[in-house]
Structure formats: C-alpha cells, structure tokens
Enzyme design. Structure first.
Site, mmCIF file in Angstrom:
data_model
loop_
_atom_site.group_PDB
_atom_site.id
_atom_site.type_symbol
_atom_site.label_atom_id
_atom_site.label_comp_id
_atom_site.label_asym_id
_atom_site.label_seq_id
_atom_site.Cartn_x
_atom_site.Cartn_y
_atom_site.Cartn_z
ATOM 1 N N LYS A 108 38.683 -7.263 27.184
ATOM 2 C CA LYS A 108 37.351 -6.352 25.929
ATOM 3 C C LYS A 108 37.163 -5.332 26.691
ATOM 4 O O LYS A 108 37.568 -4.910 27.929
ATOM 5 C CB LYS A 108 36.262 -7.329 26.497
ATOM 6 N N SER A 163 34.297 -6.793 30.514
ATOM 7 C CA SER A 163 33.211 -8.295 30.006
ATOM 8 C C SER A 163 33.646 -8.908 31.363
ATOM 9 O O SER A 163 35.452 -8.579 31.707
ATOM 10 C CB SER A 163 33.696 -8.986 29.118
ATOM 11 N N HIS A 216 28.708 0.010 0.311
ATOM 12 C CA HIS A 216 28.230 -1.873 0.235
ATOM 13 C C HIS A 216 29.684 -2.648 1.121
ATOM 14 O O HIS A 216 29.684 -3.512 1.926
ATOM 15 C CB HIS A 216 28.741 -2.631 -0.971
ATOM 16 N N GLU A 269 25.824 -0.169 21.527
ATOM 17 C CA GLU A 269 24.547 -0.972 21.426
ATOM 18 C C GLU A 269 23.503 -1.282 21.905
ATOM 19 O O GLU A 269 22.344 -1.476 20.428
ATOM 20 C CB GLU A 269 25.790 -2.549 21.873
#
Ligand code: ARG
Length: 464
Positions: free
Chosen positions: A289, A283, A162, A296
């Site tokens: 970043k 970024s 979980h 992704e």
C-alpha cells in the site's frame, strides 16, 4: 492604599471567600488564552502610555508599569512564567505578576478599562496576525499550484462532470481553477481584516469611561484603523470571529475538494498522479500500500473547521448585550481553526509541489468516454449548418455506433459516419483528436493552452 488582606484576589473587597474549585475550573481560560499574552502586553503598554500622556496616571507609575510589562513579556517568552489557573485568565495572570514586580502601583494599569474591552482588543490583534499568516500561507500554496500548472499547460487529461469523462482538458487548466478559488479566499481574509481592524479599547466594561482618555491615540498606535464607535458593540461583538471562521471554513472546503481529487487520482484505478514517499504512507499489514493520508486528513479536517464556525454561531445566537461569560467560548474554536488551517495549507503546499502527473495515463484517459463527442457535434453545426439540437442527436447516434463497434469516435470509418449523416466529410476526423479538442476551446478562460498561458502570466504578475 487599598486594604487587600481579606479581599478576593480578583474581585476585591466584596468577596471574602475563595471560589469552589469547580467554579475555578469552569471559569478559567488560562490554559488556552495564554496565547494572547503578546497582544495583551502590547495593548497594556499602549494603554498605560496613553494614561500618562493624558495625565490620568503619573509618569513614574507609567514607567514602572511599562518596565514591569516588558519584564513579564521576557519571562513568558523564555518559559519562566508561572501561569496560574487560580488567576483565571491571561489578563489576571499578567496583572498579578505586575503586582509582584512593581507593587501596588500595578493597580493603576486597569484605570479606564475593563477586561471586557481588554479581551476584545487582544483577540482582535491576535486574529489580525492570524489572518496575515494565513494569507501568506495561501500565497505560498498558490505559487505551488502555479508552478505545477505552468509545467503542465500541455498535459492533456480528461475533464469530468458527474465524475464521468466529459471533455478533454489540461492538467494546467485544472490546477488553475484552484488558484481562482484560493485568491477569493485571500480576498475574504482581507475583507475580514478590514472589518476587524477597529479598536474596542476604552469601551471599558460596556459604557465607556469617565476618564479623559484618548481612544484615537491607542487605536492608531495598535495599528487599528479607528476606535469602535459604540462601546456596547465594542465589548460584545464577536462577528469578527465569525468572519474569520467562515472564511476558514470556505477555504478548508476548497482544500478538501483538491484533497479528494488527490485521493481519487492516486488510487490504483485512476493512477493519474503519483506522490513521492515524502507524502505517502504505508500500511502496517498490507506491504503493497501507498496511502494518501495527508490528503485524506485535509479532506477530513474541514469538519472541525466548519464545526468551529457552527459552534460559535450557536454560542452567539440569542446572546443579550453586552458582555456575558459565554463570550469566553470564542477562543478555542478560533485557535483550533487557525492551527488546522495553517497545518493544512502547509501540508497541501508540500503535496502540490511533490505530485507528479502520470502524463501518458492522463492522455489515454482523456481519449476514453467519447470525450470528443461535443467537438463532433460542433463540427456538424459549423460545417454543415445543422442546428445544435439536431447535431446533438446525430452525434448521439454516432456514439451509439462506436459503442457497438467497441471503438473510439476517431476510429469509425467515413462510410459508417455517412450512414448516419450523409454530408459528413473526412475533414471531421481533424476535430476528433484530444489535442485538437483542447486547442479549439480558445474562448476566454477556456482550456486551450494559449488561454491557459494568458492566465498563467496574469497569476505570475500577481504572485511573483
Ligand atoms: N477571560 C475572559 C474572556 O475571555 C475575559 C473577560 C472577562 N470579563 C468579565 N466580565 N468576567 O471573555
């Protein structure tokens, strides 16, 4: 000699006029099925040679056809071939060029075959190569996982259920889970290959041919296991594409799960692993970043692979036998799934080799969340003979106490533990470390380093 003056280039004398330009556009597949050129040419060469051997066409004609096809192969491979939308597809483009090269005798090539068995043969050959390539890429990815796992058999990390800390495990053990999944993917590709490796050539339009062809010869020479037994099935079956796409979709789903883990693990909150500059992106506005874009994208691309599967299932649903032009819709989804899988497998192999687990953070995280509570409960069963359901209850109360004291289980003192269960002795502390917990899970396939080493040597034998 056939009179060609007024006939349509592809469909012969019945047609006098050219199709409307929108008819040509909707009908044409050359912009994507040109990828079949190599397989189309090799199947045509073998078909022509079989026609000669069986005295269906003359030897001289056969030689001219084969030479012409070889020239065309060279032209295409050296980018000297003019693909024409007017000629609809790869089969007609090649045949029309053969006419230009050798004249009317080119027309003998299409004896005892149709584009229906031709396209199905070409596409099976193409898909077979695609399967072999993906299996190779999957093996490379497995090797990368294996190397990383071997280096981290003792790197303790939290195991989750979980997405909550559950029990301590190791980085090596976690990575080996992906090896198991990927090996099943390879297995699925291998069985896809077995089923697709039957030859449609000779089924002609749908009913077979009146010429005395030798289907076993063409099938064997094209590396198929056998000719397909039913000519109607041979031209209309595309379940080899569905096999391929569903295997791709399952594999892409596996990749997306690791991709998601990478996204989570590289976040500032987790910081479980680092990716080098090679696999991080910045970024344009936030200079601090480091984004895991490749992970992704792999997570996202499962959508298009699964979409391809669902798309083709929808094309085939309810389609009557035998060939209908709907079947031309089989190619783009398979090509796209292959390209996507190949890109994702290579990118993931790069990321797996590149990633560096942050060992101290992983180990500290494994100590959080009362991760050794099960070890405590097991100790009560083993040492005090308490039934597990009861020991679970006692442990729950101990966890509550630690939560109240804002400490870890191992930091509770003996007296406090004894207020909950008076027979607990100081020996209990030896099972509460994350190292002891991991080492104790020595059941087959468990997380203990000795079990993980057994699995690693199994994989080494299989992969190297
Ligand atoms: N380009 C066609 C396809 O991919 C080839 C077969 C055409 N057959 C036909 N009967 N029109 O399906």
């Amino acid at each position: 000699m056939v009179k060609k003056a007024k006939s349509n280039i592809m469909w012969g004398a019945r047609f006098y006029n050219a199709p409307d330009h929108i008819m040509k556009s909707i009908n044409a597949s050359i912009n994507f099925d040109r990828r079949l050129y190599k397989h189309d040419i090799s199947a045509s060469i073998i078909h022509a040679e079989m026609l000669v051997k069986n005295e269906i066409i003359s030897e001289q004609t056969g030689i001219k056809i084969v030479d012409g096809l070889q020239t065309i192969l060279q032209e295409i491979e050296s980018n000297n071939f003019d693909f024409k939308v007017d000629l609809e597809d790869i089969h007609m483009n090649i045949e029309a060029r053969l006419y230009e090269l050798i004249g009317e005798e080119a027309g003998f090539l299409h004896t005892a075959r149709s584009r229906n068995d031709q396209v199905s043969t070409d596409f099976r050959l193409w898909t077979r190569d695609a399967v072999d390539e993906l299996i190779q890429q999957l093996e490379n990815l497995m090797k990368a996982f294996l190397k990383k796992a071997e280096a981290h058999v003792d790197t303790i990390m939290p195991g989750f259920t979980h997405l909550q800390v559950a029990q301590p495990t190791t980085f090596g053990h976690h990575l080996l889970a992906y090896l198991e999944m990927l090996s099943r993917d390879i297995n699925r590709f291998q069985s896809t290959r077995l089923r697709l490796n039957e030859c449609p050539l000779g089924a002609a339009a749908l009913a077979g041919t009146s010429f005395a062809i030798n289907r076993i010869d063409t099938s064997t020479r094209l590396g198929f296991d056998r000719p397909m037994s039913n000519s109607i099935d041979a031209v209309s079956d595309r379940d080899f594409c569905l096999d391929f796409l569903s295997t791709c979709a399952i594999c892409a789903t596996h990749l997306s799960r690791f991709a998601e883990e990478l996204v989570i693990w590289t976040s500032t909150q987790f910081n479980f692993v680092s990716l080098s500059d090679k696999f991080s992106t910045g970024s344009s506005i936030m200079p601090q970043k480091r984004n895991p874009d490749a992970a992704e994208l792999i997570r996202g691309k499962v959508g298009r692979v699964t979409g391809s599967l669902v798309g083709l299932l929808s094309v085939l649903k309810g389609l009557p036998l035998a060939y209908s032009k709907d079947l031309q819709e089989d190619k783009e989804c398979v090509f796209d799934a292959f390209d996507t899988m190949s890109l994702c497998l290579i990118a993931m192999t790069g990321m797996v080799s590149d990633l560096k687990p942050n060992e101290k953070i992983l180990r500290d995280a494994a100590k959080d969340g009362f991760s050794t509570a099960t070890d405590l409960a097991d100790w009560l069963v083993r040492e005090l003979g308490i039934p597990f359901r009861e020991s679970h209850n006692i442990t729950g109360r101990i966890v509550k106490l630690a939560e109240k004291n804002k400490c870890k289980l191992i930091d509770l003192d003996l007296e406090s533990l004894q207020t909950i269960e008076e027979n607990i002795s100081s020996k209990i502390f030896s099972v509460l470390t994350v190292e002891a917990s991991v080492a104790s899970r020595d059941s087959f396939g468990g997380t203990s380093p000795s079990q993980v080493r057994i699995q690693i040597s199994k994989w080494k034998k299989r992969l190297f």
